[in-house]
Design a protein around this motif. Sequence first.
Motif, PDB file in Angstrom:
ATOM      1  N   SER A  47      36.253  53.930  41.066  1.00  0.00           N
ATOM      2  CA  SER A  47      37.567  53.613  40.492  1.00  0.00           C
ATOM      3  C   SER A  47      37.379  53.105  39.068  1.00  0.00           C
ATOM      4  CB  SER A  47      38.273  52.542  41.324  1.00  0.00           C
ATOM      5  OG  SER A  47      38.435  52.971  42.654  1.00  0.00           O
ATOM      6  N   THR A  48      38.493  53.102  38.328  1.00  0.00           N
ATOM      7  CA  THR A  48      38.524  52.541  36.976  1.00  0.00           C
ATOM      8  C   THR A  48      39.800  51.716  36.919  1.00  0.00           C
ATOM      9  OG1 THR A  48      37.595  54.641  36.205  1.00  0.00           O
ATOM     10  CG2 THR A  48      38.430  53.138  34.515  1.00  0.00           C
ATOM     11  N   PHE A  49      39.766  50.530  36.298  1.00  0.00           N
ATOM     12  CA  PHE A  49      41.049  49.827  36.159  1.00  0.00           C
ATOM     13  C   PHE A  49      41.198  49.200  34.785  1.00  0.00           C
ATOM     14  CE2 PHE A  49      39.718  45.387  36.947  1.00  0.00           C
ATOM     15  CZ  PHE A  49      38.567  45.537  37.712  1.00  0.00           C
ATOM     16  N   LEU A  50      42.458  49.211  34.334  1.00  0.00           N
ATOM     17  CA  LEU A  50      42.833  48.717  33.010  1.00  0.00           C
ATOM     18  C   LEU A  50      43.759  47.518  33.189  1.00  0.00           C
ATOM     19  CD1 LEU A  50      42.903  49.181  29.895  1.00  0.00           C
ATOM     20  CD2 LEU A  50      44.911  50.655  30.292  1.00  0.00           C
ATOM     21  N   VAL A  51      43.404  46.403  32.566  1.00  0.00           N
ATOM     22  CA  VAL A  51      44.211  45.184  32.673  1.00  0.00           C
ATOM     23  C   VAL A  51      44.979  44.992  31.377  1.00  0.00           C
ATOM     24  CG1 VAL A  51      44.158  42.700  33.094  1.00  0.00           C
ATOM     25  CG2 VAL A  51      42.442  44.182  34.179  1.00  0.00           C
ATOM     26  N   LYS A  54      50.691  42.489  31.177  1.00  0.00           N
ATOM     27  CA  LYS A  54      51.599  42.159  32.279  1.00  0.00           C
ATOM     28  C   LYS A  54      51.180  42.741  33.614  1.00  0.00           C
ATOM     29  CE  LYS A  54      55.585  41.888  29.222  1.00  0.00           C
ATOM     30  NZ  LYS A  54      56.610  42.741  28.647  1.00  0.00           N
ATOM     31  N   GLY A  55      50.249  43.684  33.593  1.00  0.00           N
ATOM     32  CA  GLY A  55      49.902  44.319  34.857  1.00  0.00           C
ATOM     33  C   GLY A  55      48.666  45.185  34.726  1.00  0.00           C
ATOM     34  N   ILE A  56      48.336  45.831  35.849  1.00  0.00           N
ATOM     35  CA  ILE A  56      47.069  46.560  35.961  1.00  0.00           C
ATOM     36  C   ILE A  56      47.348  48.001  36.376  1.00  0.00           C
ATOM     37  CG2 ILE A  56      44.880  46.655  37.261  1.00  0.00           C
ATOM     38  CD1 ILE A  56      45.149  43.597  37.596  1.00  0.00           C
ATOM     39  N   LEU A  57      46.552  48.927  35.811  1.00  0.00           N
ATOM     40  CA  LEU A  57      46.587  50.335  36.208  1.00  0.00           C
ATOM     41  C   LEU A  57      45.233  50.655  36.844  1.00  0.00           C
ATOM     42  CD1 LEU A  57      47.808  53.425  34.270  1.00  0.00           C
ATOM     43  CD2 LEU A  57      45.396  53.314  34.902  1.00  0.00           C
ATOM     44  N   HIS A  73      39.408  43.197  45.791  1.00  0.00           N
ATOM     45  CA  HIS A  73      38.643  41.957  45.640  1.00  0.00           C
ATOM     46  C   HIS A  73      37.972  41.935  44.260  1.00  0.00           C
ATOM     47  CE1 HIS A  73      36.257  38.508  46.929  1.00  0.00           C
ATOM     48  NE2 HIS A  73      35.215  39.102  46.374  1.00  0.00           N
ATOM     49  N   ALA A  74      37.367  43.060  43.882  1.00  0.00           N
ATOM     50  CA  ALA A  74      36.700  43.141  42.570  1.00  0.00           C
ATOM     51  C   ALA A  74      37.720  43.004  41.433  1.00  0.00           C
ATOM     52  CB  ALA A  74      35.942  44.455  42.451  1.00  0.00           C
ATOM     53  N   ILE A  75      38.912  43.579  41.618  1.00  0.00           N
ATOM     54  CA  ILE A  75      39.971  43.445  40.609  1.00  0.00           C
ATOM     55  C   ILE A  75      40.385  41.978  40.482  1.00  0.00           C
ATOM     56  CG2 ILE A  75      42.381  44.007  40.081  1.00  0.00           C
ATOM     57  CD1 ILE A  75      41.887  46.760  41.450  1.00  0.00           C
ATOM     58  N   SER A  79      41.351  39.522  37.351  1.00  0.00           N
ATOM     59  CA  SER A  79      42.734  39.260  36.966  1.00  0.00           C
ATOM     60  C   SER A  79      43.615  39.066  38.202  1.00  0.00           C
ATOM     61  CB  SER A  79      43.280  40.440  36.151  1.00  0.00           C
ATOM     62  OG  SER A  79      44.673  40.310  35.963  1.00  0.00           O
ATOM     63  N   ALA A  80      44.607  38.191  38.058  1.00  0.00           N
ATOM     64  CA  ALA A  80      45.578  37.968  39.137  1.00  0.00           C
ATOM     65  C   ALA A  80      46.877  38.739  38.889  1.00  0.00           C
ATOM     66  CB  ALA A  80      45.877  36.470  39.246  1.00  0.00           C
ATOM     67  N   LEU A  81      46.935  39.536  37.825  1.00  0.00           N
ATOM     68  CA  LEU A  81      48.165  40.275  37.499  1.00  0.00           C
ATOM     69  C   LEU A  81      48.456  41.346  38.564  1.00  0.00           C
ATOM     70  CD1 LEU A  81      47.664  40.742  33.639  1.00  0.00           C
ATOM     71  CD2 LEU A  81      49.410  39.335  34.781  1.00  0.00           C
ATOM     72  N   PRO A  82      49.730  41.746  38.694  1.00  0.00           N
ATOM     73  CA  PRO A  82      50.068  42.756  39.711  1.00  0.00           C
ATOM     74  C   PRO A  82      49.498  44.135  39.377  1.00  0.00           C
ATOM     75  CG  PRO A  82      51.982  42.242  38.334  1.00  0.00           C
ATOM     76  CD  PRO A  82      50.909  41.258  37.962  1.00  0.00           C
TER      77      PRO A  82
END
Length: 291
Positions: A47-51, A54-57, A73-75, A79-82
């Motif tokens: 996976s890849t994620f962008l913070v 205001k939020g995460i993709l 869990h890793a996200i 960050s705690a953002l939605p």
Amino acid sequence: MPPLRKLVLFTAVCGALAIPAFSAPQAQPIGPGLYAYISDNDSSANSTFLVGEKGILVVDTGLNQQEGAQLLHAIREVSALPVQYIVNTHYHPDHQGGNSAVGPNATVISTGWTREHTVAMLNSLPASERGRFRPADLTFQQRITIHLEPYEADIYFPGKAHTSGDALVYFPHQKTIAMGDLFLNRSSPAMDQGSAKNWIEALDDVLKLPIEHVVPGHFELATKAELARFRNYLNDLYQQVYAMTEKGATLEQVKQGIHMQSYQDFRQYPKFEATFADNAATIYRQIKEQK
Ligand SMILES: [Zn+2]
């Protein structure tokens, strides 16, 4: 990675495995706000994620609830953002089986083709197995940009390749691309209903972009040079199969006649039909169909 017909067995095997949380992979920072999550399970996608502010993709969510929970869990370590958006690169379950766990309220995005095939796949599953999937809320045909201030994600359909509806996700600020199964690092890929010829052209287009990191569908985080080598593998194989097919070779002669000595370090997965010979057979069939 796995073709549809392997789904039931695959789900039965992998769904039964409980993976202790402490062994979960960590997110690797690869640019401002951007992280790669390299799965420790060959049967579950990266996976890849962008913070953003205001939020995460999130791009791809893993095989099932457990893999999705590990990813989340890793996200959450970062960050705690939605989780606002999930992009599924294609319909194979190892890329979207964690959707419900990772983003129960997220907007799920895919190509229209991927959504159609996801819905068809769900209809073939027992009701008890469907819950982890969330088919796309938002589909596109060619290209869509998500503005996740202060960054953006360019999502596009590169033409038929691994499947007939893959999506690639380019992060221009971070010079990074998430490839889905258009790229497996040092591995022969599985080939679903796609096009090897267009796949090579799609990789050539990606290689023209400014890129510092490449997140493959499976296996370790890659450089542009490793992506180029995978492109060369597909192209060498295509050229060899094409030349033999032009001379009237049979499928068996093609499988026996290919020379892949330069790629001896590439992983071979017969159970996913992801070997030199399997790839040669798929290319042979595609060339025959074009004639
Ligand atoms: Zn796949």
